[in-house]
Design a protein around this motif. Structure first.
Motif, PDB file in Angstrom:
ATOM      1  N   SER A 185       0.825  -1.189   0.000  1.00 37.39           N
ATOM      2  CA  SER A 185       0.000   0.000   0.000  1.00 37.39           C
ATOM      3  C   SER A 185       0.870   1.254   0.000  1.00 37.39           C
ATOM      4  N   LEU A 186       0.267   2.350  -0.422  1.00 37.43           N
ATOM      5  CA  LEU A 186       0.993   3.622  -0.426  1.00 37.43           C
ATOM      6  C   LEU A 186       1.410   4.012   0.983  1.00 37.43           C
ATOM      7  N   ARG A 187       0.554   3.730   1.951  1.00 31.78           N
ATOM      8  CA  ARG A 187       0.878   4.060   3.337  1.00 31.78           C
ATOM      9  C   ARG A 187       2.103   3.292   3.806  1.00 31.78           C
ATOM     10  N   ARG A 188       2.146   1.984   3.486  1.00 33.19           N
ATOM     11  CA  ARG A 188       3.300   1.169   3.878  1.00 33.19           C
ATOM     12  C   ARG A 188       4.572   1.645   3.174  1.00 33.19           C
ATOM     13  N   LEU A 189       4.452   2.012   1.919  1.00 33.17           N
ATOM     14  CA  LEU A 189       5.611   2.492   1.172  1.00 33.17           C
ATOM     15  C   LEU A 189       6.166   3.767   1.779  1.00 33.17           C
ATOM     16  N   LEU A 190       5.283   4.706   2.114  1.00 37.50           N
ATOM     17  CA  LEU A 190       5.731   5.966   2.716  1.00 37.50           C
ATOM     18  C   LEU A 190       6.370   5.730   4.078  1.00 37.50           C
ATOM     19  N   LEU A 191       5.821   4.776   4.841  1.00 34.91           N
ATOM     20  CA  LEU A 191       6.387   4.460   6.149  1.00 34.91           C
ATOM     21  C   LEU A 191       7.788   3.867   5.999  1.00 34.91           C
ATOM     22  N   ASN A 192       7.957   2.976   5.026  1.00 33.19           N
ATOM     23  CA  ASN A 192       9.285   2.390   4.789  1.00 33.19           C
ATOM     24  C   ASN A 192      10.299   3.461   4.398  1.00 33.19           C
ATOM     25  N   ILE A 193       9.880   4.367   3.543  1.00 32.46           N
ATOM     26  CA  ILE A 193      10.791   5.446   3.123  1.00 32.46           C
ATOM     27  C   ILE A 193      11.154   6.324   4.318  1.00 32.46           C
ATOM     28  N   ALA A 194      10.169   6.610   5.169  1.00 27.98           N
ATOM     29  CA  ALA A 194      10.434   7.440   6.343  1.00 27.98           C
ATOM     30  C   ALA A 194      11.436   6.776   7.281  1.00 27.98           C
ATOM     31  N   VAL A 195      11.289   5.471   7.476  1.00 21.19           N
ATOM     32  CA  VAL A 195      12.236   4.756   8.349  1.00 21.19           C
ATOM     33  C   VAL A 195      13.633   4.764   7.751  1.00 21.19           C
ATOM     34  N   LEU A 196      13.741   4.526   6.445  1.00 27.28           N
ATOM     35  CA  LEU A 196      15.059   4.555   5.788  1.00 27.28           C
ATOM     36  C   LEU A 196      15.714   5.925   5.903  1.00 27.28           C
ATOM     37  N   LEU A 197      14.928   6.988   5.726  1.00 26.24           N
ATOM     38  CA  LEU A 197      15.475   8.344   5.855  1.00 26.24           C
ATOM     39  C   LEU A 197      15.918   8.621   7.287  1.00 26.24           C
ATOM     40  N   ALA A 198      15.138   8.124   8.246  1.00 21.67           N
ATOM     41  CA  ALA A 198      15.501   8.321   9.648  1.00 21.67           C
ATOM     42  C   ALA A 198      16.809   7.609   9.986  1.00 21.67           C
ATOM     43  N   VAL A 199      16.963   6.380   9.496  1.00 16.29           N
ATOM     44  CA  VAL A 199      18.199   5.637   9.734  1.00 16.29           C
ATOM     45  C   VAL A 199      19.378   6.354   9.089  1.00 16.29           C
ATOM     46  N   GLN A 245      25.571   6.920  20.582  1.00 12.58           N
ATOM     47  CA  GLN A 245      24.123   6.991  20.772  1.00 12.58           C
ATOM     48  C   GLN A 245      23.388   6.966  19.435  1.00 12.58           C
ATOM     49  N   TRP A 246      23.854   7.764  18.472  1.00  7.26           N
ATOM     50  CA  TRP A 246      23.189   7.788  17.169  1.00  7.26           C
ATOM     51  C   TRP A 246      23.301   6.444  16.447  1.00  7.26           C
ATOM     52  N   PHE A 247      24.481   5.806  16.556  1.00  8.70           N
ATOM     53  CA  PHE A 247      24.647   4.509  15.896  1.00  8.70           C
ATOM     54  C   PHE A 247      23.769   3.443  16.545  1.00  8.70           C
ATOM     55  N   VAL A 248      23.596   3.517  17.852  1.00  5.30           N
ATOM     56  CA  VAL A 248      22.710   2.577  18.543  1.00  5.30           C
ATOM     57  C   VAL A 248      21.270   2.772  18.082  1.00  5.30           C
ATOM     58  N   PHE A 249      20.851   4.030  17.994  1.00  2.00           N
ATOM     59  CA  PHE A 249      19.487   4.307  17.513  1.00  2.00           C
ATOM     60  C   PHE A 249      19.288   3.768  16.099  1.00  2.00           C
ATOM     61  N   ALA A 250      20.297   3.975  15.245  1.00  2.00           N
ATOM     62  CA  ALA A 250      20.198   3.492  13.865  1.00  2.00           C
ATOM     63  C   ALA A 250      20.110   1.964  13.834  1.00  2.00           C
ATOM     64  N   THR A 251      20.903   1.294  14.691  1.00  2.00           N
ATOM     65  CA  THR A 251      20.878  -0.167  14.740  1.00  2.00           C
ATOM     66  C   THR A 251      19.525  -0.680  15.214  1.00  2.00           C
ATOM     67  N   ILE A 252      18.981  -0.018  16.241  1.00  2.00           N
ATOM     68  CA  ILE A 252      17.668  -0.427  16.758  1.00  2.00           C
ATOM     69  C   ILE A 252      16.606  -0.301  15.670  1.00  2.00           C
ATOM     70  N   ALA A 253      16.646   0.824  14.942  1.00  2.00           N
ATOM     71  CA  ALA A 253      15.659   1.018  13.884  1.00  2.00           C
ATOM     72  C   ALA A 253      15.833   0.009  12.759  1.00  2.00           C
ATOM     73  N   ILE A 310      17.138  -3.022  12.856  1.00  2.00           N
ATOM     74  CA  ILE A 310      16.755  -4.387  13.251  1.00  2.00           C
ATOM     75  C   ILE A 310      15.301  -4.454  13.706  1.00  2.00           C
ATOM     76  N   GLY A 311      14.875  -3.450  14.456  1.00  2.00           N
ATOM     77  CA  GLY A 311      13.547  -3.505  15.055  1.00  2.00           C
ATOM     78  C   GLY A 311      12.413  -3.348  14.065  1.00  2.00           C
ATOM     79  N   TYR A 312      12.589  -2.470  13.073  1.00  2.00           N
ATOM     80  CA  TYR A 312      11.485  -2.241  12.136  1.00  2.00           C
ATOM     81  C   TYR A 312      11.127  -3.490  11.332  1.00  2.00           C
ATOM     82  N   PRO A 313      12.109  -4.211  10.765  1.00  2.00           N
ATOM     83  CA  PRO A 313      11.732  -5.468  10.078  1.00  2.00           C
ATOM     84  C   PRO A 313      11.072  -6.479  11.003  1.00  2.00           C
ATOM     85  N   LEU A 314      11.509  -6.520  12.273  1.00  2.00           N
ATOM     86  CA  LEU A 314      10.883  -7.444  13.207  1.00  2.00           C
ATOM     87  C   LEU A 314       9.420  -7.073  13.445  1.00  2.00           C
TER      88      LEU A 314
END
Length: 242
Positions: free
Chosen positions: A2-16, A219-227, A229-233
């Motif tokens: 869905s478009l919503r899922r696609l936008l969410l995935n892009i947002a997570v990638l940009l955040a990482v 701290q930033w690298f830990v946040f990136a790692t959590i995102a 690993i955690g988002y696919p889970l």
């Protein structure tokens, strides 16, 4: 998808990507801090030199970056009438000023001397004698510092007139209101002979600590790692529920 899922995935990638970039930026700042500390230590360990052997009034202001933090000696007479206060300076959490006083040599040239810090109440009071420089010839020993000018969103001092206060030790602006030719560096006073009173309080040497850059990077690298690993889970768990 869905478009919503696609936008969410892009947002997570940009955040990482943003978190990883922030982590590397903190490591870059740490490297800059370590390089600066190394320069402070190496130049600060050099023998005391006569200031006029290192800089002249005809030198450009770039000279400051080449010799900053060198220990120097300067001998001359303070120009009390040309003294200015550098506002918004702190000492142990208290607000106040730096006192920048030109010191004139026998040659007629002068160098600005940061004689130290005074509390806000003294600087705005009616008793400048409380922080007046010694009369007659004095010998100053201190650390060379480079001029500081307005950068970014900082507001420069007024271009005209005689200023009693300045926002920063901008030597080009100070030179406009002096009769003597001013050196392109200033001295951060450590000791002087004859000594002055209790005020001004000499400014502390540069802090050689590394700050919190490494901790922030981790701290930033830990946040990136959590995102990462955690988002696919989370996606997998939601899929299993469906």
């Amino acid at each position: 998808m869905s478009l919503r899922r696609l936008l969410l995935n892009i947002a997570v990638l940009l955040a990482v990507a943003a978190m990883v970039t922030a982590g590397f930026w903190q490591l870059h700042r740490l490297s800059e801090r370590r390089d600066r500390n190394s320069v402070v230590v190496s130049r600060g360990g050099m023998p005391i030199a006569e200031i006029q052997e290192l800089a002249g009034a005809d030198d450009s202001y770039d000279r400051g970056g080449e010799i900053e933090f060198r220990p120097v000696r300067a001998t001359g007479v303070y120009l009390k009438a040309d003294q200015v206060l550098i506002r918004n300076r702190t000492h142990q959490g208290s607000a106040g000023y730096w006192v920048l006083t030109p010191l004139r040599f026998d040659s007629g040239d002068a160098v600005a001397v940061n004689r130290g810090w005074i509390p806000h109440g003294v600087g705005t009071g009616t008793s400048p004698a409380d922080f007046a420089p010694p009369s007659g010839e004095v010998e100053v020993i201190g650390m060379l510092r480079a001029t500081v000018t307005a950068a970014g969103l900082q507001q420069a001092d007024p271009p005209g007139g005689v200023l009693a206060e300045m926002a920063r030790p901008d030597l080009a602006r100070l030179a406009q209101q002096l009769d003597a030719d001013l050196l392109p560096v200033y001295v951060q006073l450590q000791t002087q002979s004859p000594p002055a009173g209790d005020l001004p309080i000499p400014v502390l040497p540069p802090d050689l600590g590394e700050g919190s850059h490494l901790a922030y990077a981790v701290q930033w690298f830990v946040f990136a790692t959590i995102a990462t690993i955690g988002y696919p889970l989370i996606l997998r768990r939601n899929k299993l529920r469906r």
